[in-house]
Motif scaffolding. Structure first.
Motif, mmCIF file in Angstrom:
data_model
loop_
_atom_site.group_PDB
_atom_site.id
_atom_site.type_symbol
_atom_site.label_atom_id
_atom_site.label_comp_id
_atom_site.label_asym_id
_atom_site.label_seq_id
_atom_site.Cartn_x
_atom_site.Cartn_y
_atom_site.Cartn_z
ATOM 1 N N HIS A 199 0.843 -1.202 0.000
ATOM 2 C CA HIS A 199 0.000 0.000 0.000
ATOM 3 C C HIS A 199 0.880 1.254 0.000
ATOM 4 C CE1 HIS A 199 -2.990 2.958 1.264
ATOM 5 N NE2 HIS A 199 -2.235 3.255 2.305
ATOM 6 N N HIS B 114 3.791 7.568 4.593
ATOM 7 C CA HIS B 114 2.610 8.216 5.171
ATOM 8 C C HIS B 114 1.938 7.407 6.293
ATOM 9 C CE1 HIS B 114 0.333 5.569 2.486
ATOM 10 N NE2 HIS B 114 -0.764 5.931 3.112
ATOM 11 N N ASP B 115 1.957 6.068 6.192
ATOM 12 C CA ASP B 115 1.280 5.250 7.208
ATOM 13 C C ASP B 115 2.258 4.560 8.148
ATOM 14 O OD1 ASP B 115 -1.391 5.754 6.698
ATOM 15 O OD2 ASP B 115 -1.636 4.090 5.295
ATOM 16 N N LYS C 154 1.331 3.299 11.564
ATOM 17 C CA LYS C 154 0.646 2.013 11.759
ATOM 18 C C LYS C 154 1.661 0.911 12.057
ATOM 19 C CE LYS C 154 -3.144 3.066 8.552
ATOM 20 N NZ LYS C 154 -3.723 2.787 7.230
ATOM 21 N N HIS D 151 -4.263 -1.466 3.548
ATOM 22 C CA HIS D 151 -3.965 -0.359 4.476
ATOM 23 C C HIS D 151 -4.587 -0.577 5.846
ATOM 24 C CE1 HIS D 151 -7.795 2.127 3.663
ATOM 25 N NE2 HIS D 151 -7.930 0.998 3.025
ATOM 26 N N ASP E 217 -3.126 8.470 -1.479
ATOM 27 C CA ASP E 217 -3.614 7.415 -0.574
ATOM 28 C C ASP E 217 -4.997 6.946 -1.034
ATOM 29 O OD1 ASP E 217 -3.647 5.803 1.732
ATOM 30 O OD2 ASP E 217 -4.559 7.380 2.963
HETATM 31 FE FE LIG Z 1 -2.652 4.920 3.631
#
Ligand SMILES: [Fe+2]
Ligand SMILES: [Fe+2]
Length: 274
Positions: A109, A139-140, A143, A235, A224
């Protein structure tokens, strides 16, 4: 869950347990601060760590990057992509690799979002397409930190989002008292990444809340969204993120330009590629 929440908000757990970056990468990052360092010196340091060098070549030769199978040496990768780009790619690879459990869906992703952000920049005739690529890739990352630091909370967040059909950031707020955007921004600061990159990570779900970084946050926001729309990678939730119309307006992204971006990334995201 309240104990987890308290510990997490204390942040010291993150600082204490964050996976260590490979020694060669730390050394290369230190060298890169020095304007007198040459590409040959950097290539030598990265090349000393076989797994780091191998990872780097694997990433830069992936079809998502655009030089599939053509870059065969660390030295050439540094010349073609520049050290800032390589540094970010390696940072992202190191953090994903340090995660226990399968993060391949999120890596996919993130790589897809990186490509979408770069394509958006190109089609909108913007200059900072490398920076957009890096912002999309990272960006993620918040997580991943949650999955590494608090695997139970990570599972709880996924379960809550799925069962109550709420967006992931809402589930994160309920479980952790913060979202992956806050964690990603904190990590960017810890890694001494540029402030615009930090703000892109912090505001990618609400770009209008970041006036100084509105452009890069809008790019990541739309990138995204498109990556989720193509269902490229995973994601961590069933929903496609909500689209903020401010991002489209700010980027002056009309139907024609959007169509060219969709065509370009669609060709890269074809099943079987990457
Ligand atoms: Fe994302
Ligand atoms: Fe996100």
């Amino acid at each position: 869950m309240s104990d987890l929440q308290t510990s997490f908000q204390g942040r010291w757990i993150l600082a204490k347990n964050l996976p260590a970056l490979p020694a060669a990468l730390q050394e290369a990052m230190r060298l890169a601060q020095n304007p007198n360092t040459t590409i040959a010196e950097l290539a030598e340091v990265i090349g000393r760590d076989q797994s780091l060098a191998g990872n780097m070549l694997k990433i830069v030769n992936a079809p998502t990057y655009g030089f599939p199978g053509r870059i065969t040496s660390v030295h050439n990768a540094l010349i073609l992509l520049g050290f800032n780009m390589i540094k970010s790619l390696l940072l992202a690879a190191a953090i994903f690799e340090g995660a226990s459990g399968d993060m391949s869906g999120l890596w996919r992703h993130s790589s897809g979002c990186a490509v979408a952000c770069r394509e958006l920049g190109i089609r909108l005739n913007m200059k900072n397409t490398d920076e957009f690529f890096i912002a999309g890739l990272l960006h993620d990352v918040g997580k991943v930190v949650t999955a590494v630091q608090l695997p139970e909370a990570y599972m709880e967040i996924s379960r809550l989002a799925h069962e109550q059909d709420i967006i992931l950031p809402e589930a994160e707020e309920r479980v952790l008292g913060m979202t992956h955007t806050h964690i990603g921004a904190w990590l960017a600061e810890r890694w001494n990444l540029p402030a615009t990159l930090r703000d892109a990570l912090a505001h990618h779900h609400h770009p209008a809340s970041a006036p100084p970084a509105l452009t890069i946050a809008s790019i990541v926001h739309v990138g995204d969204f498109l990556t989720c729309l193509f269902e490229y990678g995973n994601h961590g939730e069933d929903r496609v993120p909500m689209l903020d119309p401010h991002a489209f307006k700010h980027l002056a992204l009309d139907r024609h330009k959007l169509g060219t971006v969709v065509d370009a990334i669609g060709a890269i995201f074809e099943p079987g590629k990457a």
